[in-house]
Design a protein around this motif. Structure first.
Motif, PDB file in Angstrom:
ATOM      1  N   VAL A  40       1.338 -11.730  10.082  1.00  0.00           N
ATOM      2  CA  VAL A  40       1.801 -10.362   9.820  1.00  0.00           C
ATOM      3  C   VAL A  40       1.372  -9.930   8.423  1.00  0.00           C
ATOM      4  CG1 VAL A  40       3.840  -8.922   9.493  1.00  0.00           C
ATOM      5  CG2 VAL A  40       3.733 -10.514  11.420  1.00  0.00           C
ATOM      6  N   VAL A  41       1.562 -10.802   7.431  1.00  0.00           N
ATOM      7  CA  VAL A  41       1.138 -10.494   6.068  1.00  0.00           C
ATOM      8  C   VAL A  41      -0.352 -10.202   6.034  1.00  0.00           C
ATOM      9  CG1 VAL A  41       0.858 -11.440   3.740  1.00  0.00           C
ATOM     10  CG2 VAL A  41       2.976 -11.852   5.013  1.00  0.00           C
ATOM     11  N   SER A  42      -1.128 -11.045   6.668  1.00  0.00           N
ATOM     12  CA  SER A  42      -2.580 -10.890   6.661  1.00  0.00           C
ATOM     13  C   SER A  42      -3.008  -9.574   7.288  1.00  0.00           C
ATOM     14  CB  SER A  42      -3.223 -12.069   7.399  1.00  0.00           C
ATOM     15  OG  SER A  42      -4.619 -11.949   7.408  1.00  0.00           O
ATOM     16  N   GLU A  43      -2.400  -9.219   8.398  1.00  0.00           N
ATOM     17  CA  GLU A  43      -2.795  -7.987   9.102  1.00  0.00           C
ATOM     18  C   GLU A  43      -2.402  -6.742   8.322  1.00  0.00           C
ATOM     19  OE1 GLU A  43      -4.633  -7.502  11.659  1.00  0.00           O
ATOM     20  OE2 GLU A  43      -4.916  -9.603  12.236  1.00  0.00           O
ATOM     21  N   LEU A  44      -1.196  -6.696   7.805  1.00  0.00           N
ATOM     22  CA  LEU A  44      -0.755  -5.490   7.106  1.00  0.00           C
ATOM     23  C   LEU A  44      -1.477  -5.302   5.780  1.00  0.00           C
ATOM     24  CD1 LEU A  44       3.101  -5.384   7.768  1.00  0.00           C
ATOM     25  CD2 LEU A  44       1.245  -4.209   8.983  1.00  0.00           C
ATOM     26  N   VAL A  45      -1.638  -6.368   5.033  1.00  0.00           N
ATOM     27  CA  VAL A  45      -2.366  -6.262   3.767  1.00  0.00           C
ATOM     28  C   VAL A  45      -3.840  -5.990   4.037  1.00  0.00           C
ATOM     29  CG1 VAL A  45      -3.039  -7.467   1.661  1.00  0.00           C
ATOM     30  CG2 VAL A  45      -0.722  -7.710   2.541  1.00  0.00           C
ATOM     31  N   GLY A  46      -4.404  -6.709   5.000  1.00  0.00           N
ATOM     32  CA  GLY A  46      -5.818  -6.503   5.327  1.00  0.00           C
ATOM     33  C   GLY A  46      -6.096  -5.099   5.828  1.00  0.00           C
ATOM     34  N   ASN A  47      -5.192  -4.550   6.631  1.00  0.00           N
ATOM     35  CA  ASN A  47      -5.370  -3.190   7.142  1.00  0.00           C
ATOM     36  C   ASN A  47      -5.366  -2.175   6.001  1.00  0.00           C
ATOM     37  OD1 ASN A  47      -5.340  -1.314   9.586  1.00  0.00           O
ATOM     38  ND2 ASN A  47      -3.554  -0.576   8.431  1.00  0.00           N
ATOM     39  N   ALA A  48      -4.449  -2.375   5.032  1.00  0.00           N
ATOM     40  CA  ALA A  48      -4.378  -1.471   3.887  1.00  0.00           C
ATOM     41  C   ALA A  48      -5.638  -1.560   3.032  1.00  0.00           C
ATOM     42  CB  ALA A  48      -3.146  -1.790   3.049  1.00  0.00           C
ATOM     43  N   VAL A  49      -6.110  -2.773   2.801  1.00  0.00           N
ATOM     44  CA  VAL A  49      -7.315  -2.957   1.990  1.00  0.00           C
ATOM     45  C   VAL A  49      -8.524  -2.329   2.678  1.00  0.00           C
ATOM     46  CG1 VAL A  49      -8.939  -4.696   1.138  1.00  0.00           C
ATOM     47  CG2 VAL A  49      -6.482  -5.003   0.798  1.00  0.00           C
ATOM     48  N   GLN A  50      -8.606  -2.474   3.990  1.00  0.00           N
ATOM     49  CA  GLN A  50      -9.767  -1.997   4.727  1.00  0.00           C
ATOM     50  C   GLN A  50      -9.807  -0.475   4.855  1.00  0.00           C
ATOM     51  OE1 GLN A  50     -10.132  -3.683   8.641  1.00  0.00           O
ATOM     52  NE2 GLN A  50     -12.075  -2.654   9.067  1.00  0.00           N
ATOM     53  N   HIS A  51      -8.634   0.165   5.006  1.00  0.00           N
ATOM     54  CA  HIS A  51      -8.635   1.593   5.345  1.00  0.00           C
ATOM     55  C   HIS A  51      -8.099   2.505   4.247  1.00  0.00           C
ATOM     56  CE1 HIS A  51      -9.716   0.543   9.425  1.00  0.00           C
ATOM     57  NE2 HIS A  51      -8.687  -0.296   9.500  1.00  0.00           N
ATOM     58  N   ALA A  52      -7.443   1.960   3.210  1.00  0.00           N
ATOM     59  CA  ALA A  52      -6.810   2.839   2.225  1.00  0.00           C
ATOM     60  C   ALA A  52      -7.800   3.437   1.237  1.00  0.00           C
ATOM     61  CB  ALA A  52      -5.723   2.077   1.474  1.00  0.00           C
ATOM     62  N   GLY A  53      -8.815   2.653   0.866  1.00  0.00           N
ATOM     63  CA  GLY A  53      -9.790   3.171  -0.090  1.00  0.00           C
ATOM     64  C   GLY A  53      -9.232   3.327  -1.490  1.00  0.00           C
ATOM     65  N   GLY A  54      -8.289   2.530  -1.866  1.00  0.00           N
ATOM     66  CA  GLY A  54      -7.688   2.610  -3.197  1.00  0.00           C
ATOM     67  C   GLY A  54      -6.772   1.435  -3.436  1.00  0.00           C
ATOM     68  N   PRO A  55      -5.930   1.516  -4.436  1.00  0.00           N
ATOM     69  CA  PRO A  55      -5.028   0.394  -4.739  1.00  0.00           C
ATOM     70  C   PRO A  55      -4.003   0.177  -3.634  1.00  0.00           C
ATOM     71  CG  PRO A  55      -4.458   2.300  -6.061  1.00  0.00           C
ATOM     72  CD  PRO A  55      -5.755   2.632  -5.386  1.00  0.00           C
ATOM     73  N   VAL A  56      -3.503  -1.064  -3.564  1.00  0.00           N
ATOM     74  CA  VAL A  56      -2.493  -1.440  -2.579  1.00  0.00           C
ATOM     75  C   VAL A  56      -1.358  -2.138  -3.321  1.00  0.00           C
ATOM     76  CG1 VAL A  56      -1.989  -2.866  -0.557  1.00  0.00           C
ATOM     77  CG2 VAL A  56      -4.171  -1.646  -0.708  1.00  0.00           C
ATOM     78  N   TRP A  57      -0.126  -1.720  -3.023  1.00  0.00           N
ATOM     79  CA  TRP A  57       1.052  -2.333  -3.627  1.00  0.00           C
ATOM     80  C   TRP A  57       1.795  -3.132  -2.559  1.00  0.00           C
ATOM     81  CZ3 TRP A  57      -0.789   2.504  -4.348  1.00  0.00           C
ATOM     82  CH2 TRP A  57      -1.057   2.917  -5.666  1.00  0.00           C
TER      83      TRP A  57
END
Length: 321
Positions: A40-57
């Motif tokens: 779950v951690v991997s998917e949610l963090v990975g999804n944010a990194v892949q699609h957000a185009g900016g910083p992730v908290w």
């Protein structure tokens, strides 16, 4: 706990997944649950990194029985109501659908500005740990007040009190035999290190003669503020006296600490003379004015049924004398 991924790269996401997984393993009740939580951690963090185009908290709150993972990013939101198992022809959305099956209370909130907040309760329970909340003892283990300096008791006094109080607590809960066994193990290890230091300082390689063994005793005890002195040394017997215990008068509250002297002296003697017996004839810890310690060596030790017996245990790096 909080993390900021900026820049939000795949490498940073992988490192965070490793750190979070290690944290979950340290505290999880059932390690088998950690794999799903890590996914779950991997998917949610990975999804944010892949699609957000900016910083992730990223934050993890484990103040409740199960941890809450929160991921903030500046990317587009998505609708949980339309999550479904993707077909084999469409791989997109498979990770989020899997998260919805593995996590509890998955929630997505679109922010008033840009971005979204995704929260998920990880299906892993925190290990139940025993709480210890004993009453304070009012018998003070610290040394006498005149040892305190302008800023109070120093590090040495504190550590001395710490050792004594640990021994007293272990004796109260486990019994004196457990404390003596514990202290003997510490003495065996520390004594070996002290012997190695003595050999380096004196440039000695061969077996220590009885006079050298007694010299080693005096050196190491003096280094920790003992006041040992030689009464007699023969080919098979060393007798030492001591006017001051390194633990101070507080040793009377934990007589089991005398096993430290026995284990240190006995281990050094046995390593150099194959067999040793330590007799604690007199002890400050039990009210005697001084300590008197007799160390028997070799055959004399073997033929004495009393005292604390120690045997040489050859190590691969040791010389065979």
């Amino acid at each position: 706990m909080d993390w900021l991924l900026a820049p939000a790269t795949g490498t940073a996401a992988a490192a965070l997944r490793t750190e979070l997984t290690a944290f979950l393993r340290r505290h999880a009740q059932d390690l088998e649950d950690v794999g799903d939580a890590a996914l779950v951690v991997s998917e949610l963090v990975g999804n944010a990194v892949q699609h957000a185009g900016g910083p992730v908290w990223v934050s993890l709150d484990w103040t409740h029985p199960q941890p809450m993972l929160t991921v903030h990013d500046l990317g587009p939101s998505f609708d949980l109501e339309h999550l479904a198992l993707p077909t084999t022809a469409n791989e997109r959305g498979r990770g989020l659908w899997l998260v919805s099956q593995l996590a509890k209370d998955l929630d997505v909130v679109t922010k008033r500005g840009d971005g979204k907040r995704v929260q998920a309760v990880l299906a892993v329970s925190r290990r139940v740990e025993t709480s210890f909340d004993p009453l304070r003892r009012h018998l003070n283990p610290l040394p006498a007040a005149d040892e305190a300096g302008p800023s109070g008791f120093g590090r040495e006094a504190f550590l001395r009190a710490l050792v004594v109080e640990i021994a007293r607590t272990a004796e109260a809960t486990q019994g004196p035999a457990v404390v003596e066994q514990m202290v003997a193990q510490v003495g065996a290890t520390v004594g070996g290190q002290m012997e190695d230091e003595y050999r380096r300082a004196r440039d000695v390689v061969a077996r220590l003669a009885p006079e050298q063994v007694s010299d080693c005793y005096l050196r190491l005890k003096s280094a920790i503020d003992g006041d040992f002195y030689v009464i007699s040394v023969t080919a098979d017997t060393i007798v030492l006296g001591n006017r001051r215990c390194p633990f101070g008068d507080t040793v009377r509250q934990a007589p089991a600490l005398c096993r430290m002297t026995s284990s240190v002296f006995g281990g050094i003697a046995a390593r150099n003379h194959e067999h040793a017996v330590v007799l604690l004839d007199e002890r400050i810890a039990v009210g005697d004015p001084e300590c008197r310690v007799t160390v028997l060596l070799g055959d004399t030790a073997r033929n004495n049924p009393g005292g604390h017996h120690y045997h040489a245990v050859p190590q691969p790096h040791q010389l065979n004398f």
